[in-house]
Design a protein around this motif. Structure first.
Motif, PDB file in Angstrom:
ATOM      1  N   PHE A   1      44.947  63.577  68.429  1.00 34.81           N
ATOM      2  CA  PHE A   1      44.706  64.512  67.330  1.00 34.81           C
ATOM      3  C   PHE A   1      45.056  65.951  67.713  1.00 34.81           C
TER       4      PHE A   1
ATOM      5  N   LEU B   1      46.437  67.834  64.732  1.00 31.51           N
ATOM      6  CA  LEU B   1      45.365  68.122  63.778  1.00 31.51           C
ATOM      7  C   LEU B   1      44.518  69.284  64.269  1.00 31.51           C
TER       8      LEU B   1
ATOM      9  N   TYR C   1      46.370  72.487  63.851  1.00 30.72           N
ATOM     10  CA  TYR C   1      46.441  72.904  62.444  1.00 30.72           C
ATOM     11  C   TYR C   1      45.130  73.548  62.001  1.00 30.72           C
TER      12      TYR C   1
ATOM     13  N   LEU D   1      45.821  67.913  56.090  1.00 27.31           N
ATOM     14  CA  LEU D   1      44.755  67.321  56.899  1.00 27.31           C
ATOM     15  C   LEU D   1      44.826  65.795  56.847  1.00 27.31           C
TER      16      LEU D   1
ATOM     17  N   LEU E   1      47.817  64.479  58.879  1.00 28.55           N
ATOM     18  CA  LEU E   1      47.650  64.615  60.324  1.00 28.55           C
ATOM     19  C   LEU E   1      46.558  63.690  60.862  1.00 28.55           C
ATOM     20  N   ILE E   2      45.565  63.368  60.032  1.00 29.50           N
ATOM     21  CA  ILE E   2      44.550  62.391  60.451  1.00 29.50           C
ATOM     22  C   ILE E   2      45.208  61.031  60.661  1.00 29.50           C
TER      23      ILE E   2
END
Length: 374
Positions: free
Chosen positions: A3, A6, A9, A364, A367-368
Protein backbone atom coordinates in the motif's frame (compact mmCIF):
# COMPACT_ATOMS: atom_id res chain seq x y z
CA UNK A 1 0.05 -6.51 -0.41
CA UNK A 2 1.80 -3.21 -0.95
CA UNK A 3 0.00 0.00 0.00
CA UNK A 4 2.93 2.36 -0.52
CA UNK A 5 1.17 4.17 -3.37
CA UNK A 6 -1.98 4.54 -1.26
CA UNK A 7 0.04 5.88 1.66
CA UNK A 8 1.83 8.38 -0.58
CA UNK A 9 -1.50 9.54 -2.03
CA UNK A 10 -3.08 10.13 1.38
CA UNK A 11 0.05 12.03 2.43
CA UNK A 12 -0.33 14.22 -0.66
CA UNK A 13 -3.90 15.30 0.03
CA UNK A 14 -3.07 18.30 2.28
CA UNK A 15 -1.24 19.70 -0.74
CA UNK A 16 -4.50 19.38 -2.70
CA UNK A 17 -6.40 21.68 -0.28
CA UNK A 18 -7.60 18.93 2.10
CA UNK A 19 -6.81 20.28 5.62
CA UNK A 20 -6.83 16.84 7.25
CA UNK A 21 -7.92 13.30 6.43
CA UNK A 22 -7.71 9.71 7.58
CA UNK A 23 -8.35 6.26 6.07
CA UNK A 24 -8.81 2.74 7.42
CA UNK A 25 -8.97 -0.44 5.30
CA UNK A 26 -10.11 -3.83 6.57
CA UNK A 27 -10.14 -7.31 5.09
CA UNK A 28 -11.59 -10.37 6.82
CA UNK A 29 -11.82 -8.45 10.13
CA UNK A 30 -8.15 -7.48 9.96
CA UNK A 31 -6.95 -3.88 9.75
CA UNK A 32 -4.61 -3.95 6.73
CA UNK A 33 -4.03 -0.20 6.23
CA UNK A 34 -4.31 2.94 8.38
CA UNK A 35 -3.04 6.37 7.43
CA UNK A 36 -3.73 10.01 8.34
CA UNK A 37 -2.43 13.32 7.01
CA UNK A 38 -2.80 17.02 7.71
CA UNK A 39 -4.27 18.83 10.72
CA UNK A 40 -7.33 18.46 12.93
CA UNK A 41 -7.65 22.09 14.09
CA UNK A 42 -8.60 25.30 12.30
CA UNK A 43 -5.23 26.87 13.13
CA UNK A 44 -3.45 24.06 11.28
CA UNK A 45 -1.16 23.30 14.19
CA UNK A 46 -2.37 19.96 15.64
CA UNK A 47 -1.86 16.83 13.51
CA UNK A 48 -4.81 14.55 12.74
CA UNK A 49 -5.30 11.97 15.50
CA UNK A 50 -6.54 8.42 15.02
CA UNK A 51 -9.37 8.99 17.50
CA UNK A 52 -10.72 12.21 15.94
CA UNK A 53 -14.48 12.31 15.36
CA UNK A 54 -16.21 13.66 12.25
CA UNK A 55 -19.69 14.54 11.11
CA UNK A 56 -20.22 11.84 8.49
CA UNK A 57 -23.29 13.50 6.91
CA UNK A 58 -24.74 11.26 4.18
CA UNK A 59 -22.60 8.30 5.20
CA UNK A 60 -25.30 8.18 7.92
CA UNK A 61 -27.56 6.76 5.21
CA UNK A 62 -25.71 3.44 5.31
CA UNK A 63 -26.56 3.03 9.00
CA UNK A 64 -30.18 4.06 8.41
CA UNK A 65 -30.81 1.79 5.46
CA UNK A 66 -29.00 -1.06 7.24
CA UNK A 67 -31.50 -0.66 10.10
CA UNK A 68 -34.39 -0.75 7.61
CA UNK A 69 -33.00 -3.92 6.02
CA UNK A 70 -32.75 -5.54 9.46
CA UNK A 71 -36.45 -4.87 10.03
CA UNK A 72 -37.29 -6.05 6.52
CA UNK A 73 -35.41 -9.29 7.18
CA UNK A 74 -37.53 -9.81 10.29
CA UNK A 75 -40.70 -9.09 8.25
CA UNK A 76 -41.51 -6.12 10.46
CA UNK A 77 -41.02 -3.64 7.61
CA UNK A 78 -42.08 -4.27 4.03
CA UNK A 79 -40.27 -2.55 1.16
CA UNK A 80 -43.33 -2.28 -1.07
CA UNK A 81 -45.71 -1.20 1.67
CA UNK A 82 -47.15 2.32 1.39
CA UNK A 83 -45.32 4.78 3.63
CA UNK A 84 -48.79 5.94 4.70
CA UNK A 85 -49.33 2.60 6.45
CA UNK A 86 -46.59 3.59 8.89
CA UNK A 87 -46.87 7.39 8.81
CA UNK A 88 -50.45 8.62 8.24
CA UNK A 89 -49.21 12.06 7.12
CA UNK A 90 -47.98 10.34 3.92
CA UNK A 91 -51.26 8.76 2.89
CA UNK A 92 -52.15 11.54 0.46
CA UNK A 93 -49.17 13.00 -1.39
CA UNK A 94 -49.14 15.75 -3.97
CA UNK A 95 -46.96 16.34 -7.02
CA UNK A 96 -45.81 19.66 -8.45
CA UNK A 97 -46.54 19.87 -12.16
CA UNK A 98 -45.37 23.14 -13.67
CA UNK A 99 -47.09 25.91 -11.74
CA UNK A 100 -49.77 23.63 -10.32
CA UNK A 101 -49.97 21.01 -7.60
CA UNK A 102 -52.07 17.88 -8.01
CA UNK A 103 -52.74 14.67 -6.11
CA UNK A 104 -50.15 11.95 -6.73
CA UNK A 105 -51.33 9.00 -8.80
CA UNK A 106 -48.69 6.53 -7.59
CA UNK A 107 -48.46 5.28 -4.01
CA UNK A 108 -45.30 6.30 -2.18
CA UNK A 109 -43.61 3.14 -0.83
CA UNK A 110 -40.73 2.36 1.52
CA UNK A 111 -38.74 1.18 -1.50
CA UNK A 112 -39.19 4.63 -3.05
CA UNK A 113 -37.85 6.24 0.13
CA UNK A 114 -34.79 4.02 0.19
CA UNK A 115 -33.95 4.20 -3.52
CA UNK A 116 -34.40 7.99 -3.79
CA UNK A 117 -37.26 7.51 -6.25
CA UNK A 118 -39.70 9.38 -4.02
CA UNK A 119 -39.66 12.86 -5.51
CA UNK A 120 -38.54 14.57 -2.30
CA UNK A 121 -35.77 17.13 -2.66
CA UNK A 122 -33.32 18.39 -0.04
CA UNK A 123 -34.98 21.69 0.84
CA UNK A 124 -34.29 22.17 4.55
CA UNK A 125 -35.81 25.67 4.29
CA UNK A 126 -39.17 24.51 2.95
CA UNK A 127 -42.23 26.39 4.29
CA UNK A 128 -43.56 23.28 6.02
CA UNK A 129 -40.32 22.58 7.91
CA UNK A 130 -39.89 26.21 8.88
CA UNK A 131 -43.50 26.48 10.08
CA UNK A 132 -43.04 23.41 12.28
CA UNK A 133 -39.80 24.81 13.73
CA UNK A 134 -41.42 28.18 14.36
CA UNK A 135 -44.17 26.45 16.31
CA UNK A 136 -41.65 24.31 18.24
CA UNK A 137 -37.90 25.06 17.86
CA UNK A 138 -37.18 21.71 19.52
CA UNK A 139 -39.53 19.65 17.34
CA UNK A 140 -38.71 15.94 17.31
CA UNK A 141 -38.05 13.65 14.36
CA UNK A 142 -41.65 12.54 13.83
CA UNK A 143 -43.01 16.10 13.98
CA UNK A 144 -40.62 17.42 11.35
CA UNK A 145 -40.95 14.36 9.11
CA UNK A 146 -44.75 14.74 9.22
CA UNK A 147 -44.26 18.37 8.17
CA UNK A 148 -42.20 17.27 5.14
CA UNK A 149 -45.24 15.37 3.84
CA UNK A 150 -47.00 18.67 3.16
CA UNK A 151 -44.48 19.64 0.47
CA UNK A 152 -45.30 18.59 -3.14
CA UNK A 153 -43.15 15.89 -4.70
CA UNK A 154 -41.10 16.71 -7.79
CA UNK A 155 -42.44 13.70 -9.74
CA UNK A 156 -44.65 10.66 -9.38
CA UNK A 157 -43.14 8.17 -6.91
CA UNK A 158 -41.13 5.45 -8.61
CA UNK A 159 -40.57 7.29 -11.90
CA UNK A 160 -37.21 9.07 -11.44
CA UNK A 161 -34.21 9.58 -9.13
CA UNK A 162 -33.82 12.66 -6.94
CA UNK A 163 -31.46 12.82 -3.99
CA UNK A 164 -33.36 14.14 -1.00
CA UNK A 165 -34.92 13.69 2.41
CA UNK A 166 -36.30 10.19 1.89
CA UNK A 167 -33.94 8.63 4.44
CA UNK A 168 -34.98 11.16 7.07
CA UNK A 169 -38.53 9.94 6.50
CA UNK A 170 -37.23 6.37 6.70
CA UNK A 171 -35.89 7.11 10.21
CA UNK A 172 -39.43 8.00 11.31
CA UNK A 173 -40.73 4.79 9.72
CA UNK A 174 -38.14 2.83 11.71
CA UNK A 175 -39.33 4.54 14.88
CA UNK A 176 -42.93 3.60 14.12
CA UNK A 177 -42.15 -0.02 13.22
CA UNK A 178 -39.77 -0.67 16.11
CA UNK A 179 -41.59 1.33 18.78
CA UNK A 180 -38.24 2.90 19.68
CA UNK A 181 -36.62 6.28 19.23
CA UNK A 182 -34.45 6.09 16.11
CA UNK A 183 -31.18 6.53 18.02
CA UNK A 184 -32.22 3.89 20.54
CA UNK A 185 -32.92 1.40 17.74
CA UNK A 186 -29.52 2.04 16.16
CA UNK A 187 -27.78 1.71 19.52
CA UNK A 188 -29.44 -1.60 20.42
CA UNK A 189 -29.26 -3.28 17.02
CA UNK A 190 -26.06 -1.91 15.44
CA UNK A 191 -23.85 0.19 17.71
CA UNK A 192 -23.82 -2.03 20.81
CA UNK A 193 -23.47 -5.40 19.01
CA UNK A 194 -20.47 -4.04 17.11
CA UNK A 195 -18.97 -2.19 20.09
CA UNK A 196 -19.27 1.22 18.41
CA UNK A 197 -18.88 3.84 21.13
CA UNK A 198 -18.53 7.14 19.25
CA UNK A 199 -21.48 7.03 16.81
CA UNK A 200 -24.28 9.43 17.69
CA UNK A 201 -26.35 12.47 16.81
CA UNK A 202 -24.58 14.96 19.09
CA UNK A 203 -20.99 15.81 19.99
CA UNK A 204 -20.22 14.19 23.34
CA UNK A 205 -16.46 14.80 23.40
CA UNK A 206 -15.75 18.24 21.84
CA UNK A 207 -12.02 17.81 22.33
CA UNK A 208 -12.06 14.90 19.85
CA UNK A 209 -14.07 16.65 17.14
CA UNK A 210 -12.12 17.55 14.00
CA UNK A 211 -12.44 21.11 12.67
CA UNK A 212 -14.74 21.68 9.67
CA UNK A 213 -13.93 23.72 6.59
CA UNK A 214 -15.68 25.11 3.52
CA UNK A 215 -14.12 25.33 0.06
CA UNK A 216 -14.78 28.63 -1.77
CA UNK A 217 -14.04 27.89 -5.45
CA UNK A 218 -14.26 31.54 -6.52
CA UNK A 219 -11.71 32.60 -3.91
CA UNK A 220 -9.83 29.28 -4.13
CA UNK A 221 -9.67 29.27 -0.36
CA UNK A 222 -10.42 26.85 2.46
CA UNK A 223 -12.30 28.63 5.24
CA UNK A 224 -12.92 27.08 8.68
CA UNK A 225 -16.32 27.19 10.36
CA UNK A 226 -17.81 25.82 13.56
CA UNK A 227 -17.01 22.16 14.17
CA UNK A 228 -20.30 21.90 16.10
CA UNK A 229 -22.40 22.92 13.10
CA UNK A 230 -24.47 20.34 11.23
CA UNK A 231 -27.30 22.12 9.42
CA UNK A 232 -29.04 18.79 8.73
CA UNK A 233 -29.73 18.59 12.46
CA UNK A 234 -32.89 20.67 12.24
CA UNK A 235 -33.50 20.87 15.98
CA UNK A 236 -31.90 19.55 19.20
CA UNK A 237 -34.37 16.61 19.20
CA UNK A 238 -34.29 15.87 15.48
CA UNK A 239 -32.38 12.76 14.42
CA UNK A 240 -31.61 12.93 10.71
CA UNK A 241 -31.45 9.47 9.18
CA UNK A 242 -29.96 11.03 6.08
CA UNK A 243 -27.11 13.12 7.46
CA UNK A 244 -27.18 13.40 11.24
CA UNK A 245 -24.46 11.11 12.60
CA UNK A 246 -20.88 11.60 13.73
CA UNK A 247 -18.24 9.05 14.72
CA UNK A 248 -14.57 8.25 14.58
CA UNK A 249 -13.00 6.35 11.70
CA UNK A 250 -12.43 3.15 13.68
CA UNK A 251 -16.13 2.77 14.56
CA UNK A 252 -17.33 3.27 10.99
CA UNK A 253 -14.61 0.97 9.70
CA UNK A 254 -15.79 -1.81 12.03
CA UNK A 255 -19.36 -1.33 10.78
CA UNK A 256 -18.23 -1.53 7.15
CA UNK A 257 -16.05 -4.56 7.93
CA UNK A 258 -19.01 -6.47 9.39
CA UNK A 259 -21.09 -5.73 6.29
CA UNK A 260 -18.26 -6.87 4.01
CA UNK A 261 -18.03 -10.15 5.95
CA UNK A 262 -21.61 -11.33 5.60
CA UNK A 263 -23.07 -8.95 8.17
CA UNK A 264 -21.02 -10.48 10.99
CA UNK A 265 -18.43 -8.89 13.27
CA UNK A 266 -15.08 -10.41 14.19
CA UNK A 267 -16.57 -11.81 17.42
CA UNK A 268 -19.56 -13.36 15.67
CA UNK A 269 -22.24 -10.70 16.21
CA UNK A 270 -24.66 -10.84 13.25
CA UNK A 271 -26.25 -7.47 12.46
CA UNK A 272 -27.66 -8.30 9.03
CA UNK A 273 -28.31 -11.53 7.13
CA UNK A 274 -26.32 -12.20 3.95
CA UNK A 275 -29.46 -12.37 1.82
CA UNK A 276 -30.54 -8.95 3.07
CA UNK A 277 -27.16 -7.49 2.14
CA UNK A 278 -27.64 -8.93 -1.34
CA UNK A 279 -31.07 -7.32 -1.62
CA UNK A 280 -29.82 -4.04 -0.12
CA UNK A 281 -27.16 -3.59 -2.81
CA UNK A 282 -29.31 -4.69 -5.77
CA UNK A 283 -29.81 -2.00 -8.43
CA UNK A 284 -33.20 -0.28 -8.17
CA UNK A 285 -33.05 2.18 -11.07
CA UNK A 286 -34.68 1.89 -14.46
CA UNK A 287 -33.40 3.84 -17.51
CA UNK A 288 -34.95 7.22 -16.66
CA UNK A 289 -33.88 7.16 -13.01
CA UNK A 290 -30.44 5.83 -13.95
CA UNK A 291 -29.94 8.73 -16.34
CA UNK A 292 -30.66 11.12 -13.48
CA UNK A 293 -28.31 9.27 -11.14
CA UNK A 294 -25.53 9.34 -13.74
CA UNK A 295 -25.45 13.10 -13.30
CA UNK A 296 -23.77 12.41 -9.95
CA UNK A 297 -20.65 11.17 -11.79
CA UNK A 298 -20.37 7.90 -9.85
CA UNK A 299 -18.80 6.07 -12.79
CA UNK A 300 -19.58 2.36 -12.94
CA UNK A 301 -22.33 2.62 -10.32
CA UNK A 302 -26.09 2.72 -10.05
CA UNK A 303 -28.22 3.26 -6.94
CA UNK A 304 -29.69 0.53 -4.77
CA UNK A 305 -31.69 0.70 -1.52
CA UNK A 306 -29.83 3.66 -0.06
CA UNK A 307 -26.32 2.94 -1.34
CA UNK A 308 -24.44 3.19 -4.62
CA UNK A 309 -23.78 -0.23 -6.14
CA UNK A 310 -21.12 -1.26 -8.67
CA UNK A 311 -22.85 -2.51 -11.81
CA UNK A 312 -20.11 -2.02 -14.43
CA UNK A 313 -16.64 -3.47 -13.88
CA UNK A 314 -15.28 -1.90 -17.07
CA UNK A 315 -15.96 1.73 -16.07
CA UNK A 316 -14.47 3.79 -13.27
CA UNK A 317 -11.34 1.82 -12.42
CA UNK A 318 -10.70 -1.48 -10.62
CA UNK A 319 -13.20 -3.03 -8.24
CA UNK A 320 -15.72 -5.80 -7.75
CA UNK A 321 -19.24 -5.91 -9.10
CA UNK A 322 -21.63 -5.44 -6.20
CA UNK A 323 -19.21 -3.30 -4.17
CA UNK A 324 -21.38 -0.73 -2.42
CA UNK A 325 -21.35 2.25 -0.05
CA UNK A 326 -21.84 6.00 -0.09
CA UNK A 327 -20.23 9.32 0.83
CA UNK A 328 -20.97 12.53 2.71
CA UNK A 329 -21.22 16.31 2.35
CA UNK A 330 -17.87 16.95 4.05
CA UNK A 331 -16.03 14.24 2.13
CA UNK A 332 -16.54 11.04 4.15
CA UNK A 333 -16.60 7.89 1.99
CA UNK A 334 -17.07 4.18 2.50
CA UNK A 335 -16.71 1.15 0.24
CA UNK A 336 -17.91 -2.35 1.12
CA UNK A 337 -16.91 -5.33 -1.06
CA UNK A 338 -18.59 -8.58 0.06
CA UNK A 339 -16.88 -10.57 -2.70
CA UNK A 340 -13.44 -9.93 -1.20
CA UNK A 341 -14.50 -9.28 2.41
CA UNK A 342 -12.87 -5.88 1.87
CA UNK A 343 -13.98 -2.52 3.25
CA UNK A 344 -12.70 1.00 3.80
CA UNK A 345 -13.73 4.24 5.44
CA UNK A 346 -12.22 7.64 4.74
CA UNK A 347 -13.01 10.89 6.55
CA UNK A 348 -12.30 14.55 6.04
CA UNK A 349 -14.20 17.70 6.98
CA UNK A 350 -14.24 19.84 3.85
CA UNK A 351 -17.59 20.97 2.44
CA UNK A 352 -18.36 22.01 -1.15
CA UNK A 353 -15.27 20.26 -2.48
CA UNK A 354 -16.30 18.42 -5.65
CA UNK A 355 -12.73 17.25 -6.16
CA UNK A 356 -13.25 14.94 -3.20
CA UNK A 357 -16.12 13.03 -4.81
CA UNK A 358 -14.90 13.23 -8.39
CA UNK A 359 -11.21 12.45 -7.87
CA UNK A 360 -10.17 11.57 -4.30
CA UNK A 361 -12.73 8.83 -3.62
CA UNK A 362 -12.24 6.98 -6.94
CA UNK A 363 -8.47 7.26 -6.55
CA UNK A 364 -8.57 5.83 -3.04
CA UNK A 365 -10.67 2.91 -4.26
CA UNK A 366 -8.33 2.20 -7.18
CA UNK A 367 -5.21 2.33 -5.01
CA UNK A 368 -6.79 0.05 -2.39
CA UNK A 369 -7.43 -2.64 -5.01
CA UNK A 370 -4.01 -2.08 -6.59
CA UNK A 371 -2.27 -2.40 -3.22
CA UNK A 372 -4.28 -5.48 -2.33
CA UNK A 373 -3.12 -7.26 -5.48
CA UNK A 374 0.49 -6.05 -5.37
Amino acid sequence: MDFSKLSAYVDSLPGLRVPGCTLAVYRDHELIFRCSAGHRDAAGEAPVRLDDTYWIYSCSKVFTTCAAMELAGEEKLFLDAPVGEYLPAYRRMTVREGDTVRTAKNTLTVRHLMSMQNGMGYDLESPSIQAALKKDPEADTRTLVDAMAREPLSFEPGTDFLYGLGHDVLAAVIEEVSGQKFSDYLKKHIFEPLGLETVGFAIRQPERQSAQYFWHPEKERVIPFSKEENHFRLSPRYESGGAGLLCDVQDYALFADALACGGESADGKQILKKEMIQLWRANQLGPRARASFDGWNRKGYSYALGVRTRVDGETGGPGSLGEFGWDGAAGAWTMIDPALHLSAFYAMHLHNFNYGWDVIHPTLRSLIYEGLNA
